[in-house]
Each structure stands twice: as C-alpha cells, then as structure tokens.
Design a protein around this motif. Structure first.
Motif, PDB file in Angstrom:
ATOM      1  N   LEU A  50       1.089  -1.292  -0.142  1.00 36.75           N
ATOM      2  CA  LEU A  50       0.110  -0.037  -0.033  1.00 36.75           C
ATOM      3  C   LEU A  50       0.972   1.216   0.157  1.00 36.75           C
ATOM      4  O   LEU A  50       1.903   1.349   0.412  1.00 36.75           O
ATOM      5  CB  LEU A  50      -0.852   0.029   1.428  1.00 36.75           C
ATOM      6  N   ASN A  51       0.362   2.200  -0.288  1.00 36.28           N
ATOM      7  CA  ASN A  51       0.938   3.616  -0.504  1.00 36.28           C
ATOM      8  C   ASN A  51       0.248   4.164   0.943  1.00 36.28           C
ATOM      9  O   ASN A  51      -1.032   4.668   0.955  1.00 36.28           O
ATOM     10  CB  ASN A  51       0.348   4.673  -1.525  1.00 36.28           C
ATOM     11  N   THR A  52       1.140   3.962   2.035  1.00 32.53           N
ATOM     12  CA  THR A  52       0.490   4.350   3.282  1.00 32.53           C
ATOM     13  C   THR A  52      -0.018   5.937   3.323  1.00 32.53           C
ATOM     14  O   THR A  52      -0.811   6.236   4.250  1.00 32.53           O
ATOM     15  CB  THR A  52       1.505   4.059   4.525  1.00 32.53           C
ATOM     16  N   GLY A  53       0.488   6.682   2.603  1.00 30.79           N
ATOM     17  CA  GLY A  53       0.481   8.165   2.485  1.00 30.79           C
ATOM     18  C   GLY A  53      -1.220   8.489   2.073  1.00 30.79           C
ATOM     19  O   GLY A  53      -1.829   9.314   2.449  1.00 30.79           O
ATOM     20  N   SER A  54      -1.772   7.299   1.441  1.00 30.20           N
ATOM     21  CA  SER A  54      -3.034   7.425   0.885  1.00 30.20           C
ATOM     22  C   SER A  54      -4.097   6.793   1.914  1.00 30.20           C
ATOM     23  O   SER A  54      -5.108   6.660   1.717  1.00 30.20           O
ATOM     24  CB  SER A  54      -3.277   6.816  -0.391  1.00 30.20           C
ATOM     25  N   LEU A  55      -3.612   6.125   2.731  1.00 28.25           N
ATOM     26  CA  LEU A  55      -4.738   5.194   3.678  1.00 28.25           C
ATOM     27  C   LEU A  55      -5.373   6.012   4.516  1.00 28.25           C
ATOM     28  O   LEU A  55      -4.915   7.250   5.239  1.00 28.25           O
ATOM     29  CB  LEU A  55      -3.603   4.359   4.695  1.00 28.25           C
ATOM     30  N   GLY A  56      -6.676   5.919   4.586  1.00 30.75           N
ATOM     31  CA  GLY A  56      -7.831   6.474   5.318  1.00 30.75           C
ATOM     32  C   GLY A  56      -8.938   5.883   5.309  1.00 30.75           C
ATOM     33  O   GLY A  56      -9.125   4.761   5.178  1.00 30.75           O
ATOM     34  N   LEU A  57      -9.763   6.420   6.724  1.00 31.55           N
ATOM     35  CA  LEU A  57     -11.029   5.911   6.889  1.00 31.55           C
ATOM     36  C   LEU A  57     -12.045   6.191   6.311  1.00 31.55           C
ATOM     37  O   LEU A  57     -12.044   7.638   5.981  1.00 31.55           O
ATOM     38  CB  LEU A  57     -11.126   5.946   8.298  1.00 31.55           C
ATOM     39  N   TYR A  58     -12.748   5.673   5.751  1.00 30.11           N
ATOM     40  CA  TYR A  58     -14.141   5.987   4.746  1.00 30.11           C
ATOM     41  C   TYR A  58     -15.574   5.354   5.151  1.00 30.11           C
ATOM     42  O   TYR A  58     -15.479   4.322   6.017  1.00 30.11           O
ATOM     43  CB  TYR A  58     -13.959   5.534   3.392  1.00 30.11           C
ATOM     44  N   ARG A  59     -16.212   6.229   4.836  1.00 30.32           N
ATOM     45  CA  ARG A  59     -18.044   5.781   5.433  1.00 30.32           C
ATOM     46  C   ARG A  59     -18.327   5.564   3.981  1.00 30.32           C
ATOM     47  O   ARG A  59     -18.428   6.268   3.108  1.00 30.32           O
ATOM     48  CB  ARG A  59     -18.861   6.935   6.092  1.00 30.32           C
ATOM     49  N   TRP A  60     -19.399   4.564   3.892  1.00 28.37           N
ATOM     50  CA  TRP A  60     -20.140   4.235   2.683  1.00 28.37           C
ATOM     51  C   TRP A  60     -21.284   4.965   2.796  1.00 28.37           C
ATOM     52  O   TRP A  60     -22.184   4.894   3.956  1.00 28.37           O
ATOM     53  CB  TRP A  60     -20.429   2.582   2.664  1.00 28.37           C
ATOM     54  N   GLU A  61     -21.532   5.837   1.529  1.00 31.19           N
ATOM     55  CA  GLU A  61     -23.013   6.544   1.533  1.00 31.19           C
ATOM     56  C   GLU A  61     -23.711   5.818   0.495  1.00 31.19           C
ATOM     57  O   GLU A  61     -23.439   5.783  -0.667  1.00 31.19           O
ATOM     58  CB  GLU A  61     -22.493   7.962   1.022  1.00 31.19           C
ATOM     59  N   PRO A  62     -24.830   5.247   1.174  1.00 34.31           N
ATOM     60  CA  PRO A  62     -25.494   4.332   0.323  1.00 34.31           C
ATOM     61  C   PRO A  62     -26.474   5.241  -0.853  1.00 34.31           C
ATOM     62  O   PRO A  62     -26.636   4.391  -1.802  1.00 34.31           O
ATOM     63  CB  PRO A  62     -26.635   3.533   1.427  1.00 34.31           C
ATOM     64  N   LEU A  63     -26.851   6.391  -0.497  1.00 37.84           N
ATOM     65  CA  LEU A  63     -27.407   7.088  -1.393  1.00 37.84           C
ATOM     66  C   LEU A  63     -26.642   7.480  -2.721  1.00 37.84           C
ATOM     67  O   LEU A  63     -27.162   7.519  -3.888  1.00 37.84           O
ATOM     68  CB  LEU A  63     -27.996   8.328  -1.079  1.00 37.84           C
ATOM     69  N   ALA A  64     -25.430   7.498  -2.402  1.00 33.96           N
ATOM     70  CA  ALA A  64     -24.356   8.140  -3.630  1.00 33.96           C
ATOM     71  C   ALA A  64     -23.722   6.934  -4.152  1.00 33.96           C
ATOM     72  O   ALA A  64     -23.150   6.723  -5.106  1.00 33.96           O
ATOM     73  CB  ALA A  64     -23.502   9.082  -3.052  1.00 33.96           C
ATOM     74  N   LEU A  65     -23.896   5.898  -3.311  1.00 27.72           N
ATOM     75  CA  LEU A  65     -22.910   4.593  -3.728  1.00 27.72           C
ATOM     76  C   LEU A  65     -21.541   4.821  -3.820  1.00 27.72           C
ATOM     77  O   LEU A  65     -20.778   4.419  -4.852  1.00 27.72           O
ATOM     78  CB  LEU A  65     -23.663   4.097  -5.289  1.00 27.72           C
ATOM     79  N   ARG A  66     -20.944   5.314  -2.779  1.00 25.52           N
ATOM     80  CA  ARG A  66     -19.623   5.692  -2.862  1.00 25.52           C
ATOM     81  C   ARG A  66     -19.306   5.690  -1.637  1.00 25.52           C
ATOM     82  O   ARG A  66     -19.700   5.967  -0.450  1.00 25.52           O
ATOM     83  CB  ARG A  66     -19.144   6.972  -3.385  1.00 25.52           C
ATOM     84  N   TRP A  67     -17.601   5.776  -1.404  1.00 19.55           N
ATOM     85  CA  TRP A  67     -17.062   5.967  -0.013  1.00 19.55           C
ATOM     86  C   TRP A  67     -16.622   7.325  -0.038  1.00 19.55           C
ATOM     87  O   TRP A  67     -16.181   7.920  -0.912  1.00 19.55           O
ATOM     88  CB  TRP A  67     -15.829   4.848  -0.282  1.00 19.55           C
TER      89      TRP A  67
END
Length: 109
Positions: A50-67
C-alpha cells in the motif's frame, strides 16, 4: 459492529484494506448525539502493498453509492486508522496500491 460485505471494494483507484465494518445500534438511529472515536484496524502484512500516505478511513454513503473520506489519523505501530464520527454506518480503510517497481533491463554483449 459486524463485518460488512455489501459495499464496493474499489473506488477511484483506491481499494479496501482489510474488511469493511457495519457500526450500528439496534434501532434505526444513524446520527449520534455526541462524537465517537472510531478505530478500524488493518492487517499489518498488507503495508508493503500500500501507499500508506493514501490510507484513510471512509464511510459508505448508500444514496451516492460511494465511499466518503471521514479521517486519516494513521497509527502504524498498532495498525489502525482513527477518526471522530457523528454518524453510524459502514466504514472501511481504503488506500491506493503501491505501484509496482519496474527495473530496466540492460543488454550487454
């Protein structure tokens, strides 16, 4: 808290690191009255990929169908990403894969 399998595991060149988790309560409540700290752990054996500089925590938005990014406080000693949340839902660590290293071949006679 339980493992989630529904959301997409890739988005915009990022991949889910470890597993996504659903964080919920028994009622249909998604908004919290207070801020909570959320730590999502990841397998340490994946760090080299992994590129550890890009590692982050995301929440799934079900209406937008995206992280959607929610935090990136990375603890490499204990292998987790931490953030403050005010909503429950499905969360995961995402990162961009480390690009492969290509070594040039030099032909000699």
């Amino acid at each position: 808290i339980q493992p989630a399998s529904r959301p997409s595991l890739e988005q915009d060149g990022l991949v889910v690191v470890g597993r996504p988790y659903e964080v919920f309560v028994s009622s249909d409540v998604y908004d919290l009255n207070l801020t909570a700290t959320l730590n999502i752990f990841f397998p340490p054996d994946l760090l080299g990929e992994l590129n550890t500089g890009s590692l982050g925590l995301y929440r799934w938005e079900p209406l937008a169908l995206r992280w959607v990014p929610v935090g990136d406080a990375l603890d490499l000693e204990h292998y987790f990403v931490s953030t403050q949340v005010t909503k429950l839902g499905t969360f995961a660590n995402l990162a961009s894969p480390e690009p492969p290293i290509f070594l040039p071949l030099i032909a000699t006679r």
